[in-house]
Design a protein around this motif. Structure first.
Motif, PDB file in Angstrom:
ATOM      1  N   ARG A 176      31.464  48.860  24.118  1.00 13.15           N
ATOM      2  CA  ARG A 176      31.221  48.025  22.941  1.00 13.15           C
ATOM      3  C   ARG A 176      30.502  46.734  23.315  1.00 13.15           C
ATOM      4  O   ARG A 176      29.767  46.178  22.507  1.00 13.15           O
ATOM      5  CB  ARG A 176      32.561  47.703  22.276  1.00 13.15           C
ATOM      6  N   GLU A 185      35.919  41.327  15.080  1.00  4.97           N
ATOM      7  CA  GLU A 185      36.240  42.738  14.873  1.00  4.97           C
ATOM      8  C   GLU A 185      37.419  43.169  15.738  1.00  4.97           C
ATOM      9  O   GLU A 185      38.280  43.940  15.289  1.00  4.97           O
ATOM     10  CB  GLU A 185      35.006  43.589  15.185  1.00  4.97           C
ATOM     11  N   LEU A 186      37.461  42.671  16.983  1.00  5.09           N
ATOM     12  CA  LEU A 186      38.592  43.003  17.847  1.00  5.09           C
ATOM     13  C   LEU A 186      39.905  42.455  17.272  1.00  5.09           C
ATOM     14  O   LEU A 186      40.938  43.142  17.301  1.00  5.09           O
ATOM     15  CB  LEU A 186      38.366  42.434  19.245  1.00  5.09           C
ATOM     16  N   VAL A 226      40.573  41.892  14.134  1.00  3.72           N
ATOM     17  CA  VAL A 226      40.934  42.705  12.964  1.00  3.72           C
ATOM     18  C   VAL A 226      41.542  44.033  13.397  1.00  3.72           C
ATOM     19  O   VAL A 226      42.552  44.485  12.832  1.00  3.72           O
ATOM     20  CB  VAL A 226      39.693  42.931  12.075  1.00  3.72           C
ATOM     21  N   GLU A 227      40.961  44.661  14.412  1.00  2.00           N
ATOM     22  CA  GLU A 227      41.502  45.931  14.905  1.00  2.00           C
ATOM     23  C   GLU A 227      42.904  45.753  15.476  1.00  2.00           C
ATOM     24  O   GLU A 227      43.796  46.579  15.251  1.00  2.00           O
ATOM     25  CB  GLU A 227      40.570  46.510  15.962  1.00  2.00           C
ATOM     26  N   ARG A 228      43.111  44.669  16.227  1.00  2.00           N
ATOM     27  CA  ARG A 228      44.450  44.422  16.765  1.00  2.00           C
ATOM     28  C   ARG A 228      45.452  44.173  15.649  1.00  2.00           C
ATOM     29  O   ARG A 228      46.602  44.636  15.718  1.00  2.00           O
ATOM     30  CB  ARG A 228      44.401  43.226  17.704  1.00  2.00           C
ATOM     31  N   VAL A 285      45.288  45.341  12.579  1.00  2.00           N
ATOM     32  CA  VAL A 285      45.552  46.633  11.916  1.00  2.00           C
ATOM     33  C   VAL A 285      46.488  47.485  12.762  1.00  2.00           C
ATOM     34  O   VAL A 285      47.423  48.115  12.243  1.00  2.00           O
ATOM     35  CB  VAL A 285      44.217  47.361  11.657  1.00  2.00           C
ATOM     36  N   THR A 286      46.258  47.492  14.088  1.00  2.00           N
ATOM     37  CA  THR A 286      47.129  48.261  14.968  1.00  2.00           C
ATOM     38  C   THR A 286      48.558  47.732  14.928  1.00  2.00           C
ATOM     39  O   THR A 286      49.532  48.502  14.886  1.00  2.00           O
ATOM     40  CB  THR A 286      46.598  48.202  16.408  1.00  2.00           C
TER      41      THR A 286
END
Length: 400
Positions: A162, A282-283, A285-287, A289-290
């Motif tokens: 990425r 983005e990272l 947001v992904e964390r 969500v996880t």
């Protein structure tokens, strides 16, 4: 003539619209088709999206790049020829399997991703040397070019990194700005190329090797812009006693190297920083969500445990609620994150919390009343104390 041209344009527009409509209808019908192998598709998708698959592909690409490095040495290639051929078959098989698996998971959206198209181009270049060997033979003169483009295989790392994709996105975003800067630099070089040809490219006493025509002048100005060997170029002009040569060189280097190239680098840095910031967001947001998914799993498990314990209490009468709480505590894990915010938004928790506040207000009110009573008693004691002292003093005076 104009009517014929207008008629051709109309036919082209109609044909293109018909092709677009046909392609859209084909894609719509293809999407409506329900696959019967959804379980197998989901299984293959989990494999492709797994971390282990990415590690395997990155290791394969790295080993293939290392084998290409060994292949450039003729002695090592001769000694390890059999090993190289076997490893090449393994690498090609892995790349082909990756392509088939990704295409099987999503045969339509696969072609919409630019990085997937890059993988397809790399796979095509992998099979070019084998095709030329079969068709043209081993002594084909352009076979070494097909072998040379095998170095493009390392570009498959872009799909699994990425960070590299972020940098490529930054470079793509700077395309318009960089193109504008390069056009301005070309205009500047064009002006100075014409000026240099007129000043230093005279046939009788000019520097024909560096300023003899416009193409040579452009190449010389490029060397000056990169400040590569500009002293040698200036020395050749000084040997011919050109009066304006140093002024010409200094002005061009200041404009081309210190202004335009610095502008080019600055634009790249600004867009790269923006892309990195976007990548970090983005990272995050992904964390988040996880983490929310993990919390939902924990809440679901805890609710199931509570429901099971409450059902157990209904079935077994001798267990008290405190015993059920102790049993529930044993089901908790130390690795579970805190999910108090979810409990804080539930109606039972809000009801208990408000009741606690009411009880706290009542307690504080009672404490205030007690405080006022204590103060009142102390004030009465202070009023009575002087009177007692006066009465005692008067009694002592009477006795005397």
């Amino acid at each position: 003539m104009s009517q014929h041209f207008h008629h051709q344009n109309q036919t082209r527009v109609i044909s293109s619209s018909l092709l677009d409509n046909a392609s859209e209808m084909f894609c719509a019908r293809f999407r409506k088709l329900q696959r019967k192998d959804t379980q197998c598709q989901a299984f293959v998708k989990r494999i492709v999206m797994s971390r282990l698959f990415k590690i395997i592909m990155i290791s394969t690409i790295s080993m293939n790049a290392f084998s290409l490095v060994l292949w450039t040495d003729y002695k090592t290639r001769y000694k390890l020829f059999t090993l190289y051929e076997v490893s090449e078959l393994i690498f090609v098989s892995i790349y082909s399997s990756e392509f088939c698996m990704k295409l099987y998971v999503d045969p339509i959206n696969y072609w919409k991703d630019g990085y997937n198209l890059l993988d397809v181009i790399i796979i095509i270049t992998v099979f070019i040397p084998y095709s030329l060997h079969k068709i043209k033979g081993k002594h084909y003169p352009y076979l070494h070019i097909a072998d040379g483009i095998q170095s493009l295989r390392i570009l498959k790392l872009i799909t699994y990194s990425r960070g590299i994709r972020t940098l490529i996105t930054a470079v793509g975003q700077t395309a318009y700005t960089v193109a504008s800067v390069l056009i301005l630099l070309f205009v500047l070089m064009y002006i100075f190329a014409i000026l240099g040809f007129c000043l230093f490219g005279a046939p009788d006493r000019g520097d024909l090797n560096n300023w003899g025509n416009l193409a040579v002048a452009f190449f010389t100005l490029f060397s000056l812009a990169t400040v590569d060997g500009w002293t040698d170029l200036q020395q050749q002009l000084d040997d011919r006693n050109f009066a304006l040569s140093r002024t010409f060189t200094i002005i061009f280097i200041l404009l081309a190297s210190f202004v335009f190239l610095s502008m080019f680098v600055g634009v790249m840095i600004i867009h790269t920083e923006d892309s990195i910031k976007k990548f970090k967001r983005e990272l995050m947001v992904e964390r988040h969500v996880t983490l929310m998914e993990e919390k939902q799993v924990i809440l679901k498990r805890q609710q199931e445990e509570v429901s099971r314990l409450m059902q157990t209490r209904k079935n077994v009468d001798y267990k008290s609620f405190s015993e059920l709480v102790e049993i529930f505590k044993k089901t908790l894990r130390h690795t579970d994150p805190m999910v108090l915010d979810d409990f804080g938004t539930s109606l039972p928790f809000i009801d208990v919390y408000l009741s606690t506040l009411d009880n706290q207000d009542t307690t504080i009110y009672k404490l205030q009343e007690l405080y006022y009573e204590i103060v009142h008693v102390l004030s009465l004691m202070l009023e009575v104390l002087p009177q007692k002292e006066q009465s005692q003093s008067s009694e002592k005076v009477d006795e005397k």
